[in-house]
Design an enzyme around this catalytic site. Sequence first.
Site, PDB file in Angstrom:
ATOM      1  N   ARG A 285       5.541  11.926   1.678  1.00  0.00           N
ATOM      2  CA  ARG A 285       6.495  11.139   0.620  1.00  0.00           C
ATOM      3  C   ARG A 285       6.611  11.994  -0.565  1.00  0.00           C
ATOM      4  NH1 ARG A 285       4.001   6.724   2.979  1.00  0.00           N
ATOM      5  NH2 ARG A 285       5.685   5.460   4.144  1.00  0.00           N
TER       6      ARG A 285
ATOM      7  N   ASP B 230       7.070  11.751   7.686  1.00  0.00           N
ATOM      8  CA  ASP B 230       7.420  10.372   7.561  1.00  0.00           C
ATOM      9  C   ASP B 230       8.977  10.230   7.484  1.00  0.00           C
ATOM     10  OD1 ASP B 230       7.258   7.604   6.634  1.00  0.00           O
ATOM     11  OD2 ASP B 230       4.973   8.097   6.208  1.00  0.00           O
TER      12      ASP B 230
ATOM     13  N   HIS C  86       8.309   5.495  11.218  1.00  0.00           N
ATOM     14  CA  HIS C  86       8.498   6.536  10.150  1.00  0.00           C
ATOM     15  C   HIS C  86       8.867   7.707  10.626  1.00  0.00           C
ATOM     16  CE1 HIS C  86       5.989   4.023   7.211  1.00  0.00           C
ATOM     17  NE2 HIS C  86       5.347   3.561   8.191  1.00  0.00           N
TER      18      HIS C  86
ATOM     19  N   GLU D 221       3.580   0.463  11.715  1.00  0.00           N
ATOM     20  CA  GLU D 221       4.759  -0.039  11.135  1.00  0.00           C
ATOM     21  C   GLU D 221       6.061   0.552  11.938  1.00  0.00           C
ATOM     22  OE1 GLU D 221       3.341  -0.664   6.476  1.00  0.00           O
ATOM     23  OE2 GLU D 221       4.305   1.455   7.154  1.00  0.00           O
TER      24      GLU D 221
HETATM   25  C1  TNX Z   1       1.242   1.173   4.723  1.00  0.00           C
HETATM   26  S1  TNX Z   1      -0.985   2.597   5.860  1.00  0.00           S
HETATM   27  C2  TNX Z   1       1.517   2.417   5.189  1.00  0.00           C
HETATM   28  C3  TNX Z   1       2.108   3.691   4.728  1.00  0.00           C
HETATM   29  C4  TNX Z   1       2.322   3.257   3.088  1.00  0.00           C
HETATM   30  C5  TNX Z   1       1.157   2.400   2.487  1.00  0.00           C
HETATM   31  C6  TNX Z   1       1.218   2.193   1.094  1.00  0.00           C
HETATM   32  C7  TNX Z   1      -0.045   2.932   6.973  1.00  0.00           C
HETATM   33  C8  TNX Z   1      -0.475   3.201   8.503  1.00  0.00           C
HETATM   34  N1  TNX Z   1       1.344   2.665   6.656  1.00  0.00           N
HETATM   35  O1  TNX Z   1       3.290   4.155   5.239  1.00  0.00           O
HETATM   36  O2  TNX Z   1       2.475   4.554   2.472  1.00  0.00           O
HETATM   37  O3  TNX Z   1       1.093   1.264   3.396  1.00  0.00           O
HETATM   38  O4  TNX Z   1      -0.143   1.941   0.735  1.00  0.00           O
END
Ligand code: TNX
Length: 536
Positions: A142, A171, A242, A309
């Site tokens: 990021r 990402d 991502h 995610e």
């Molecule tokens: C969740 S933790 C995410 C990240 C974000 C974060 C922000 C995770 C595996 N995924 O992509 O940066 O929350 O707190």
Amino acid sequence: MDLVPAPLSCRPVEGASYVIDRHTALSAGPGTEGVARWLRSALGAATGLPLPPGEGSGIALAVDGALAPEAYRLAVDAAGVRITGGGAAGVFWGVQTLRQLLGPDAYRRAPLAPAALWRVPGVEIDDAPRFGWRGMMLDVARHFMPKDGVLRYLDLLAAHKLNVLHLHLTDDQGWRVEIKRYPLLTEVGGWRARTKVGLRESTLWDERPHGGHYTQDDIREIVAYAAERHITVVPEIDVPGHSQAAIAAYPELGNTDVVDTAALEPWTGWGVNPNVLGVSDATLAFYENVFAEVLDLFPSPFVHIGGDECPKEQWKASPAAQRRIAEQGLADEDELQSWFVRHFDGWLAERGRRLIGWDEILEGGLAPGAAVSSWRGYAGGIDAARAGHDVVMCPEQYVYLDWRQAEGPDEPVPIAHARTLEDVYRFEPVPDGLTPEEARHVIGAQANAWSEVMDSARVVDYMSFPRLCAFAEVVWHRLPPPAERDFAGFAARMDAAHYGRLDALGVEYRPPGGPLPWQRRPGVVGRPKDGPPPRR
Ligand code: TNX
């Protein structure tokens, strides 16, 4: 003696001490030569003393195979300092303790005064870590952290006896590692046009490009520097979600039958992105080639494949993804993700490595041998441990270093709920309810510094320290259950000695009284996560 993390046992030897001076020799027993080299260079810089090789009065390093590999004994009397470790790693952690015993100026890179007195108090320490995985994750995707910053973080981890650096290398917003076969990953995927300042309702962009990457030689240097400090660097290439930066570089990686992936650029916003990888043979082959280069660079037994995610909308709409589901006899898109993960699990296993991924990889079935980073709380880790998978605990409710450190308007990164130094000190990696056999699958824990709103190493320092010091004690020491922990005692050690060490190291931590005026960042917004502050 105000050591952080506190050692398991520490007996002061009344009346005894040893002064390190220009006559002090450093003897390195078999297997400790690398540690001696590190000690000579670190302590030599701070003290100006040569620490020549030799026996007799001085500092003696040795390996004693009867101790566990990371355990050590440190004894100081008038004759000198003896550090014995079960392996070179144990000796190295003992040397870190010696450095703490010498006072904050031992952390400087040049002597303040030529005639300073380097007195080590008489002591007998027996010490060993609670967990084998004592980690921190830097999100260099990021916001890129230039190589020097990563090397500096390795020094900071070593000073706290942390032994894993998880590098989140890719990402939606950026790809940070050179892949020789696919140069556009960094040429195109390594740069975004601008960056959103703050989260969610923020309407502020910084209107300048952001980017950068590590060359393969940079990575080799980082890995070697870490190895000298007995730290393993675990690389993360995040798939199948991502991945927008990779798709922007190579549009054929995406779901080309439902989106015009050629129009995508590395993402300028934050959050969960719908543009996930497609599931074609060509995409799998592409990532095998990427991972092949990654394996050459990183000797880590574990390789992180992300897996978090991954929205399923494009797979639901994509005829190609649906064909894959049908052809493989899968029930749904969750199982398609599992199929994807399993593919790389097998691929890594064939090459002698182990897959680790975020806890979403549990959805739809976990690949055999896979380990889990449990981030959405403890539940994923509990399920994984019960199923016999190894777990690294990193619940966001406790150890997400991007979560604000206090209530109040001055926090420079005002996101999520407040997680104070005390909250981190009361973090327990092994959740209640696991049998001893299941609990053995909790191989450790890590603190994660997501960097959406951390645009420089200065902000990462602020958010990471002093909370990382509390975290280090949690994963090193055998602290009592959370409610019984002596937080006041820990805070007193921080005040008496450890903030001084951080000052000497040049760490711009959050002062106990709150951010300094320059550390406040008015204008950065990001409302807390919904719902009440989470509890265990
Ligand atoms: C969740 S933790 C995410 C990240 C974000 C974060 C922000 C995770 C595996 N995924 O992509 O940066 O929350 O707190």
